[in-house]
Design a protein around this motif. Structure first.
Motif, PDB file in Angstrom:
ATOM      1  N   LEU A  34     -43.012-164.692 -10.371  1.00 47.06           N
ATOM      2  CA  LEU A  34     -43.964-163.915  -9.588  1.00 47.06           C
ATOM      3  C   LEU A  34     -43.270-162.874  -8.716  1.00 47.06           C
ATOM      4  CD1 LEU A  34     -46.482-166.701  -8.485  1.00 47.06           C
ATOM      5  CD2 LEU A  34     -46.675-165.087 -10.386  1.00 47.06           C
ATOM      6  N   ALA A  35     -42.026-163.134  -8.334  1.00 46.24           N
ATOM      7  CA  ALA A  35     -41.287-162.184  -7.500  1.00 46.24           C
ATOM      8  C   ALA A  35     -40.871-160.945  -8.273  1.00 46.24           C
ATOM      9  CB  ALA A  35     -40.048-162.862  -6.914  1.00 46.24           C
TER      10      ALA A  35
ATOM     11  N   ILE B   1     -34.685-153.606   4.345  1.00 50.92           N
ATOM     12  CA  ILE B   1     -35.362-154.768   3.759  1.00 50.92           C
ATOM     13  C   ILE B   1     -34.585-156.037   4.069  1.00 50.92           C
ATOM     14  CG2 ILE B   1     -36.060-155.856   1.601  1.00 50.92           C
ATOM     15  CD1 ILE B   1     -37.834-153.524   2.427  1.00 50.92           C
ATOM     16  N   GLU B   2     -33.275-155.978   3.906  1.00 49.60           N
ATOM     17  CA  GLU B   2     -32.429-157.152   4.142  1.00 49.60           C
ATOM     18  C   GLU B   2     -32.562-157.644   5.584  1.00 49.60           C
ATOM     19  OE1 GLU B   2     -29.821-160.250   3.510  1.00 49.60           O
ATOM     20  OE2 GLU B   2     -30.748-158.908   2.033  1.00 49.60           O
TER      21      GLU B   2
ATOM     22  N   GLU C  84     -40.202-162.699   5.826  1.00 47.84           N
ATOM     23  CA  GLU C  84     -39.706-164.045   5.517  1.00 47.84           C
ATOM     24  C   GLU C  84     -40.570-164.735   4.466  1.00 47.84           C
ATOM     25  OE1 GLU C  84     -38.896-168.382   7.698  1.00 47.84           O
ATOM     26  OE2 GLU C  84     -39.844-166.733   8.795  1.00 47.84           O
ATOM     27  N   SER C  85     -41.898-164.600   4.569  1.00 48.07           N
ATOM     28  CA  SER C  85     -42.780-165.343   3.668  1.00 48.07           C
ATOM     29  C   SER C  85     -42.758-164.806   2.239  1.00 48.07           C
ATOM     30  CB  SER C  85     -44.215-165.318   4.201  1.00 48.07           C
ATOM     31  OG  SER C  85     -44.723-163.995   4.223  1.00 48.07           O
ATOM     32  N   ILE C  86     -42.263-163.574   2.042  1.00 44.54           N
ATOM     33  CA  ILE C  86     -42.175-163.019   0.684  1.00 44.54           C
ATOM     34  C   ILE C  86     -40.738-162.583   0.377  1.00 44.54           C
ATOM     35  CG2 ILE C  86     -44.588-162.283   0.562  1.00 44.54           C
ATOM     36  CD1 ILE C  86     -43.556-159.401   1.150  1.00 44.54           C
TER      37      ILE C  86
ATOM     38  N   SER D 109     -36.410-159.467  -1.896  1.00 49.37           N
ATOM     39  CA  SER D 109     -35.017-159.488  -2.364  1.00 49.37           C
ATOM     40  C   SER D 109     -34.848-158.650  -3.632  1.00 49.37           C
ATOM     41  CB  SER D 109     -34.566-160.923  -2.624  1.00 49.37           C
ATOM     42  OG  SER D 109     -34.474-161.659  -1.424  1.00 49.37           O
ATOM     43  N   LYS D 110     -35.908-158.573  -4.428  1.00 51.98           N
ATOM     44  CA  LYS D 110     -35.849-157.808  -5.670  1.00 51.98           C
ATOM     45  C   LYS D 110     -36.374-156.378  -5.510  1.00 51.98           C
ATOM     46  CE  LYS D 110     -36.404-161.980  -8.483  1.00 51.98           C
ATOM     47  NZ  LYS D 110     -34.974-162.043  -8.834  1.00 51.98           N
TER      48      LYS D 110
END
Length: 520
Positions: free
Chosen positions: A301-302, A370-371, A381-383, A388-389
């Motif tokens: 899903l990510a 983003i990082e 944090e929740s996503i 990260s992608k």
């Protein structure tokens, strides 16, 4: 220092407007930290307000087609934009890669998009318009190579029949040297038999994981799945495998990592698989996808870029009929065909596009931003599995936009393309937050929602952290858990945290609720 205002009393006596005036006065007096003059709209857990995704986020000819299709079908532009990106990826994936730093870190140009819209939103009409050139190209290429495919197929059948006869002769041979002679002939037939030719394919709408592995091997190590139906998720969940999900082929197709399948009756060796998705699902179906925890834990899903636009259903003018202009449609097809020129039957080494120095600086700054916001307590944090992608996805989009604008002979990714891709990436963040809220909020969001319900239920414009914990001690047995929920709410402009200094007594950790929540 002035005595801190009792915002709860003020809310009950004079209403939210008076609360806001008092808040501003208190801020000026130093009772609480100074924020912006106006409170932003709060973002409630699972209810993210998403921005529009306009057609001009894409290169001129592609954006023009997306805008025209959206106008013609009276659909949100986000749908045609996301499908347009996936069509572009289907055309260019596996043939090109982007290397932001110009070294061995590369991103393939495969792209996964998913748009959520209800039934009756004319998703099929958008897909038909956007994929029409791909179907036409496949048909033209199939017609062009029909004679050669027939010749090769005949030659293969002759060779197969000859090998069958030779095998029968070998079984009857009495002398070793005779069998060896026949074996050499069989080997020669195998080595000289022409490879099977297939009509080129760019995309499919429905495929099992096992068939996908074969298709990647057969069609130049690239394939796209463009569909407005949800069947692919049922397949990935294992509908044809007794409930056993098979995600490896899909995950490897996004990452471009080598695939080796050696099973009885089936083998597929693919060095750099490239798989793109362009999906449109009903929100309810998307929510149902979350029932498979493996979809989230595996990172599947990510990998999707989500669009969660407001539906036009109920607001369309049924008397209005606007066709896509012929000039726009023809340019869209012509430029896609130009990008498809010289597509190799046998995949070679992808062309790698580095970024220019200004483009790299802009991309790195975005990646660092983003990082910095996705760790514990961070805004994302929740996503964090999705964010990260995101920088990699933005690099892919930038390369796709560069090739769409400059053409197949582009040498590097420009600052303009990266700027467009970063702007689009920023627009997609709240859409992803909305999507993952629909897929199932995390524990912190659930706690945050409980705090909001408690605060609004009592009309509390201001309250202390201790007061909140005591009132909800059944949920918040530890201060750490409550603090995380309050920090999440502060990130989403629901409240503000500050420390009230008490003369001769310990300081009190306070929460100031967004006045807009007391007016609704």
């Amino acid at each position: 220092m002035n005595k801190p205002t009792d915002f709860n009393d003020l809310a009950q006596l004079a209403g939210p407007a008076a609360v806001k005036a008092a808040v501003d006065q208190a801020l000026a007096g130093g009772d609480v930290p100074a924020p912006a003059v106006e409170w932003p709209d709060p973002v409630l857990p699972g209810m993210v307000k998403v921005p529009e995704i306009p057609p001009d986020a894409l290169p001129s000819w592609l954006g023009a087609m997306c805008g025209a299709v959206a106008a013609s079908t009276q659909t949100p532009p986000a749908l045609s934009v996301m499908v347009g990106l996936s069509v572009l990826a289907a055309v260019l994936q596996r043939r090109y890669e982007v290397a932001p730093f110009g070294d061995d870190y590369t991103e393939p140009l495969s792209l996964w998009t998913l748009t959520a819209l209800p039934s009756g939103a004319r998703k099929s009409a958008v897909f038909s318009a956007m994929t029409a050139p791909l179907l036409r190209w496949e048909k033209l290429e199939s017609d062009r190579g029909r004679a050669e495919r027939a010749r090769v197929a005949s030659a293969r059948k002759v060779a197969e029949k000859r090998m069958e006869r030779l095998l029968a002769d070998a079984a009857k041979a009495k002398e070793d040297h005779e069998r060896e002679r026949i074996r050499v002939e069989i080997q020669h037939e195998k080595e000289t038999m022409p490879a099977e030719l297939r009509a080129p394919r760019l995309f499919t709408e429905d495929v099992t994981a096992e068939r996908l592995q074969a298709m990647l091997s057969e069609y130049g190590e690239r394939m796209a799945l463009l569909s407005d139906e949800a069947g692919i998720f049922q397949i990935m969940a294992g509908i044809y495998n007794g409930g056993s999900s098979n995600l490896d082929a899909f995950l490897k197709g996004h990452a471009g990592t080598a695939m080796r399948v050696d099973r009885a009756g089936r083998e597929a060796h693919v060095d750099k698989p490239a798989l793109s998705f362009g999906l449109a699902l009903q929100p309810g179906v998307l929510a149902e996808v979350a029932s498979s925890r493996r979809f989230r834990d595996s990172g599947l899903l990510a990998r999707f870029l989500y669009a969660m636009p407001a539906s036009n259903v109920g607001r369309r003018n049924v008397r209005e009929r606007v066709s896509v202009p012929d000039a726009v449609r023809q340019e869209y097809e012509a430029l896609l065909f130009r990008l498809l020129e010289d597509v190799p039957i046998v995949p070679g080494k992808p062309r790698v596009l580095p970024m220019t120095d200004p483009a790299l600086e802009q991309w790195v700054s975005f990646a660092q931003e983003i990082e910095d916001n996705q760790g514990e307590g961070g805004r994302y944090e929740s996503i964090s599995d999705w964010t990260s992608k995101l920088p990699g996805a933005v690099a892919r989009i930038a390369a796709l936009l560069e090739l769409a604008e400059v053409g197949r002979h582009a040498e590097e990714v420009s600052e303009v393309a990266v700027s467009q891709a970063v702007a689009l990436g920023r627009l997609l963040i709240p859409h992803a937050q909305s999507a993952f809220g629909l897929l199932g909020t995390d524990g912190t969001d659930t706690d945050a929602a409980a705090v909001i319900k408690w605060a609004r239920g009592g009309g509390r414009a201001e309250f202390s952290r201790r007061e909140c914990q005591k009132a909800m001690e059944g949920r918040f047995r530890t201060l750490e858990r409550l603090t995380k929920a309050l920090q999440r709410l502060e990130q989403n402009d629901v409240l503000r945290l500050y420390t009230k200094r008490n003369k001769g007594a310990p300081s009190t950790e306070m929460c100031l609720l967004n006045p807009k929540l007391l007016s609704t």
